[in-house]
Design a protein around this motif. Sequence first.
Motif, PDB file in Angstrom:
ATOM      1  N   PRO A   9       0.519  -1.404  -0.328  1.00 20.88           N
ATOM      2  CA  PRO A   9       0.197  -0.443   0.367  1.00 20.88           C
ATOM      3  C   PRO A   9       0.339   1.309   0.126  1.00 20.88           C
ATOM      4  CG  PRO A   9      -1.025  -1.048   1.816  1.00 20.88           C
ATOM      5  CD  PRO A   9       0.850  -2.355   1.315  1.00 20.88           C
ATOM      6  N   GLY A  10       0.654   2.504  -0.922  1.00 25.24           N
ATOM      7  CA  GLY A  10       1.353   3.140  -1.019  1.00 25.24           C
ATOM      8  C   GLY A  10       2.574   3.231  -2.017  1.00 25.24           C
ATOM      9  N   ARG A  11       2.729   2.303  -2.374  1.00 26.43           N
ATOM     10  CA  ARG A  11       4.183   1.953  -2.753  1.00 26.43           C
ATOM     11  C   ARG A  11       4.018   1.291  -4.426  1.00 26.43           C
ATOM     12  NH1 ARG A  11       9.083   0.411   0.674  1.00 26.43           N
ATOM     13  NH2 ARG A  11       9.921   1.410  -0.781  1.00 26.43           N
ATOM     14  N   GLY A  12       2.704   0.041  -4.250  1.00 23.68           N
ATOM     15  CA  GLY A  12       2.619  -0.479  -5.766  1.00 23.68           C
ATOM     16  C   GLY A  12       2.785  -1.863  -5.067  1.00 23.68           C
ATOM     17  N   LYS A  13       2.815  -2.096  -6.598  1.00 26.56           N
ATOM     18  CA  LYS A  13       3.872  -3.813  -6.838  1.00 26.56           C
ATOM     19  C   LYS A  13       4.669  -3.315  -8.229  1.00 26.56           C
ATOM     20  CE  LYS A  13       2.964  -8.948  -7.662  1.00 26.56           C
ATOM     21  NZ  LYS A  13       1.140  -9.851  -7.244  1.00 26.56           N
ATOM     22  N   PHE A  14       4.306  -4.290  -9.471  1.00 29.50           N
ATOM     23  CA  PHE A  14       5.040  -3.450 -10.193  1.00 29.50           C
ATOM     24  C   PHE A  14       6.118  -2.749 -10.269  1.00 29.50           C
ATOM     25  CE2 PHE A  14       1.826  -7.583 -11.764  1.00 29.50           C
ATOM     26  CZ  PHE A  14       3.276  -8.325 -11.603  1.00 29.50           C
ATOM     27  N   LEU A  15       5.424  -0.968 -10.429  1.00 27.16           N
ATOM     28  CA  LEU A  15       5.720   0.059 -10.440  1.00 27.16           C
ATOM     29  C   LEU A  15       7.047  -0.194  -9.529  1.00 27.16           C
ATOM     30  CD1 LEU A  15       5.049   2.309 -12.626  1.00 27.16           C
ATOM     31  CD2 LEU A  15       4.064   3.361 -10.624  1.00 27.16           C
ATOM     32  N   LEU A  16       6.763  -0.672  -9.190  1.00 28.71           N
ATOM     33  CA  LEU A  16       7.636  -0.004  -7.679  1.00 28.71           C
ATOM     34  C   LEU A  16       9.354  -1.105  -8.293  1.00 28.71           C
ATOM     35  CD1 LEU A  16       8.756   0.250  -4.944  1.00 28.71           C
ATOM     36  CD2 LEU A  16       8.000  -1.517  -3.878  1.00 28.71           C
ATOM     37  N   VAL A  17       8.609  -1.950  -8.761  1.00 30.33           N
ATOM     38  CA  VAL A  17      10.021  -2.790  -8.859  1.00 30.33           C
ATOM     39  C   VAL A  17      10.261  -2.020 -10.364  1.00 30.33           C
ATOM     40  CG1 VAL A  17      10.863  -4.805 -10.420  1.00 30.33           C
ATOM     41  CG2 VAL A  17       9.373  -5.405  -8.627  1.00 30.33           C
ATOM     42  N   MET A  18       9.447  -0.958 -11.187  1.00 32.37           N
ATOM     43  CA  MET A  18      10.456  -0.912 -12.557  1.00 32.37           C
ATOM     44  C   MET A  18      11.237   0.489 -12.036  1.00 32.37           C
ATOM     45  SD  MET A  18       7.274  -0.646 -14.206  1.00 32.37           S
ATOM     46  CE  MET A  18       7.040   0.774 -15.570  1.00 32.37           C
ATOM     47  N   ARG A  19      10.343   1.191 -10.684  1.00 28.68           N
ATOM     48  CA  ARG A  19      11.523   2.316 -10.702  1.00 28.68           C
ATOM     49  C   ARG A  19      13.120   1.913  -9.552  1.00 28.68           C
ATOM     50  NH1 ARG A  19       6.380   4.906  -7.644  1.00 28.68           N
ATOM     51  NH2 ARG A  19       5.159   6.622  -9.495  1.00 28.68           N
ATOM     52  N   ARG A  20      12.793   0.747  -9.075  1.00 26.59           N
ATOM     53  CA  ARG A  20      13.733   0.222  -8.168  1.00 26.59           C
ATOM     54  C   ARG A  20      14.798   0.081  -9.103  1.00 26.59           C
ATOM     55  NH1 ARG A  20      14.156   0.228  -3.032  1.00 26.59           N
ATOM     56  NH2 ARG A  20      12.022   1.627  -1.968  1.00 26.59           N
ATOM     57  N   THR A  21      14.653  -0.315 -10.359  1.00 31.36           N
ATOM     58  CA  THR A  21      15.887  -1.620 -11.432  1.00 31.36           C
ATOM     59  C   THR A  21      16.343  -0.331 -12.677  1.00 31.36           C
ATOM     60  OG1 THR A  21      14.149  -2.047 -13.305  1.00 31.36           O
ATOM     61  CG2 THR A  21      14.582  -3.684 -11.563  1.00 31.36           C
ATOM     62  N   ILE A  22      15.446   0.934 -12.538  1.00 31.47           N
ATOM     63  CA  ILE A  22      16.339   2.397 -13.744  1.00 31.47           C
ATOM     64  C   ILE A  22      17.553   2.391 -13.819  1.00 31.47           C
ATOM     65  CG2 ILE A  22      16.245   4.100 -14.868  1.00 31.47           C
ATOM     66  CD1 ILE A  22      12.859   4.054 -14.438  1.00 31.47           C
ATOM     67  N   PRO A  23      18.482   2.734 -12.429  1.00 32.04           N
ATOM     68  CA  PRO A  23      19.281   3.213 -11.912  1.00 32.04           C
ATOM     69  C   PRO A  23      20.770   1.850 -12.470  1.00 32.04           C
ATOM     70  CG  PRO A  23      18.309   3.655 -10.130  1.00 32.04           C
ATOM     71  CD  PRO A  23      17.266   2.727 -11.130  1.00 32.04           C
ATOM     72  N   PHE A  24      20.393   1.126 -12.001  1.00 26.86           N
ATOM     73  CA  PHE A  24      21.095  -0.272 -12.401  1.00 26.86           C
ATOM     74  C   PHE A  24      21.048  -0.378 -14.164  1.00 26.86           C
ATOM     75  CE2 PHE A  24      19.485  -1.691  -8.198  1.00 26.86           C
ATOM     76  CZ  PHE A  24      21.196  -1.618  -7.391  1.00 26.86           C
ATOM     77  N   MET A  25      20.134  -0.153 -14.676  1.00 27.83           N
ATOM     78  CA  MET A  25      20.052  -0.380 -15.807  1.00 27.83           C
ATOM     79  C   MET A  25      21.209   0.157 -16.593  1.00 27.83           C
ATOM     80  SD  MET A  25      16.464  -1.330 -17.943  1.00 27.83           S
ATOM     81  CE  MET A  25      15.647  -0.390 -16.068  1.00 27.83           C
ATOM     82  N   LEU A  26      21.111   1.822 -16.245  1.00 26.26           N
ATOM     83  CA  LEU A  26      21.948   2.795 -16.610  1.00 26.26           C
ATOM     84  C   LEU A  26      23.341   3.339 -16.469  1.00 26.26           C
ATOM     85  CD1 LEU A  26      19.263   5.603 -15.292  1.00 26.26           C
ATOM     86  CD2 LEU A  26      19.509   5.119 -18.638  1.00 26.26           C
ATOM     87  N   LEU A  27      23.208   2.461 -15.197  1.00 25.06           N
ATOM     88  CA  LEU A  27      25.022   1.961 -15.027  1.00 25.06           C
ATOM     89  C   LEU A  27      25.499   0.869 -16.142  1.00 25.06           C
ATOM     90  CD1 LEU A  27      27.267   2.633 -13.301  1.00 25.06           C
ATOM     91  CD2 LEU A  27      25.931   0.710 -11.973  1.00 25.06           C
ATOM     92  N   GLY A  28      24.968   0.094 -16.551  1.00 25.18           N
ATOM     93  CA  GLY A  28      26.038  -0.981 -17.501  1.00 25.18           C
ATOM     94  C   GLY A  28      25.971  -0.174 -18.270  1.00 25.18           C
ATOM     95  N   LEU A  29      24.976   0.715 -18.840  1.00 22.27           N
ATOM     96  CA  LEU A  29      25.235   1.644 -20.076  1.00 22.27           C
ATOM     97  C   LEU A  29      25.974   2.512 -20.443  1.00 22.27           C
ATOM     98  CD1 LEU A  29      21.173   2.057 -20.788  1.00 22.27           C
ATOM     99  CD2 LEU A  29      22.388   0.930 -22.000  1.00 22.27           C
ATOM    100  N   VAL A  30      26.669   3.361 -19.062  1.00 24.68           N
ATOM    101  CA  VAL A  30      27.493   3.738 -18.941  1.00 24.68           C
ATOM    102  C   VAL A  30      28.676   2.915 -19.413  1.00 24.68           C
ATOM    103  CG1 VAL A  30      28.662   5.591 -17.587  1.00 24.68           C
ATOM    104  CG2 VAL A  30      25.891   5.883 -17.880  1.00 24.68           C
ATOM    105  N   ALA A  31      28.955   2.570 -17.939  1.00 22.51           N
ATOM    106  CA  ALA A  31      29.966   1.613 -17.730  1.00 22.51           C
ATOM    107  C   ALA A  31      30.694   1.114 -18.859  1.00 22.51           C
ATOM    108  CB  ALA A  31      30.191   0.409 -17.029  1.00 22.51           C
TER     109      ALA A  31
END
Length: 485
Positions: free
Chosen positions: A73-95
């Motif tokens: 409640p207040g945070r969601g389910k699938f959308l919560l996962v999407m938000r938490r994984t974005i920084p790791f994807m961008l880190l891989g793209l940069v490296a």
Amino acid sequence: MALTFRQKALLATPLPATWMSTVLIHNVYIKFYTDVIGLDPAYVGWVYLAFNIWNVVNDPIFGFMLDKMRYRPGRGKFLLVMRRTIPFMLLGLVAMAWTSPDWSQAAILWVFLLELFLFDVASTFYLIAATSYVYLAAPTREDRIDVEVGKSWIGNVSSAVATVVATQLLVGEAITSRATIATLLMGVVAVNGLLYLVPALALKDPPELYERGDAGDQALTWAQFRADARSIMRMRAFWAWFAYGTTALAPMGMYFTAFLYFMDHVIRSTGTQATITDTGSMILVLAALPLFARMIKRVGSRASIFAGMVPYIGGLAGLFWASEWWHVLLCYFVLMSGRYIMSTAAIALEAALIDDNERLTGTRKTGSFTSLKAIMSAPLIGTQTTIFMFIIAAAGYDQHAELQSASAQAGIRFATAGVPILFAVLGIVALCFLPYTRSVEAELSEYSRARRGSAFDVVGPMDGAARPGEPGREGVALEEDPLGN
């Protein structure tokens, strides 16, 4: 009640962000590593073979874990996962852009592999969560087809940023400095990051989406995993769709890589000509996409895929005779028309498969099915890349040569056009066994609409709490959260 235009437009944004990342990771960086960094093409093939094995083992587990997550409640389910994984994807793209060509071949190989795995773990969680979310928020076949059209428009416009930069940097000799190329790629990554922010900030995850069929209360156990897997594996439709997904359009997962090699070493085009060829053909296809969607709704998804096979195979066949850049433009317009008819219709059929299983079992297994889609797509990008790189290496491709030999050019031409044709023929055979006719598809769409109820407000600040005058949904903190939240 059907979704509004605004809702469909916002639901079309999560997955195009991953498409742009995929263009970078699986297309741009491959040619960057062979032609700029100097990694042997055979080594790139081995990297993607290992990547393929990793996905086959882990993707089903990731999907199962996400299915069993509880709504917070207040945070969601699938959308919560999407938000938490974005920084790791961008880190891989940069490296990946900053590997040094001065390192040994073994060092480059291992760094490339580790960076690819970092990106892939985050990307797989994001892809499964985003697809699961969209299928819930868009419950009918008509809504899903319209969202897919929006995804195609947004995805191709955003991916064009990556492809235009790639054709300018990696085709021809206009820019040869590794540092300059890497710096410009950072600009593409920044645009990709902004695209991820749109769904992360604009969408919300209302509890009503999870009131029926959600598996968040089920145990995250091996016995439950087997039970879920059995319910899927017993479906004839699953096996037909799996066979189709692993064949028909599999080579298209890395088509831009093939396009870069084809335009650079066979057609010998300039970067500008390659850009016009790629973007020009897609502008025409996207303009026709609403007409394709109308046809799919009228005749049914399976029949539309059979119809799309004709221009798809015809356009690929034309590449065997193409000798000028504008020949390739015409071929790609024809084959991409067929491809987008097939892929748009496929979204409705894939969702129907999930609806069918929910009707049989009472619980929705979007994550499990989507992870199987990842087995059909992301790992197959690795397999197709391995096939492509092995073919051109066997044909004599020399990454240091300014002009490739006749045999190397023939190998690139066959890997670009011949391999996809062979896979498409296998896909036609597989699709014949799929039992979802137009009437069955409509029946499953109506079941999904009734199951989800009226359209929910999925646009705006995320709010999992109860609305005024409505009971709240009790939530339990997720103990088996795969992301450690």
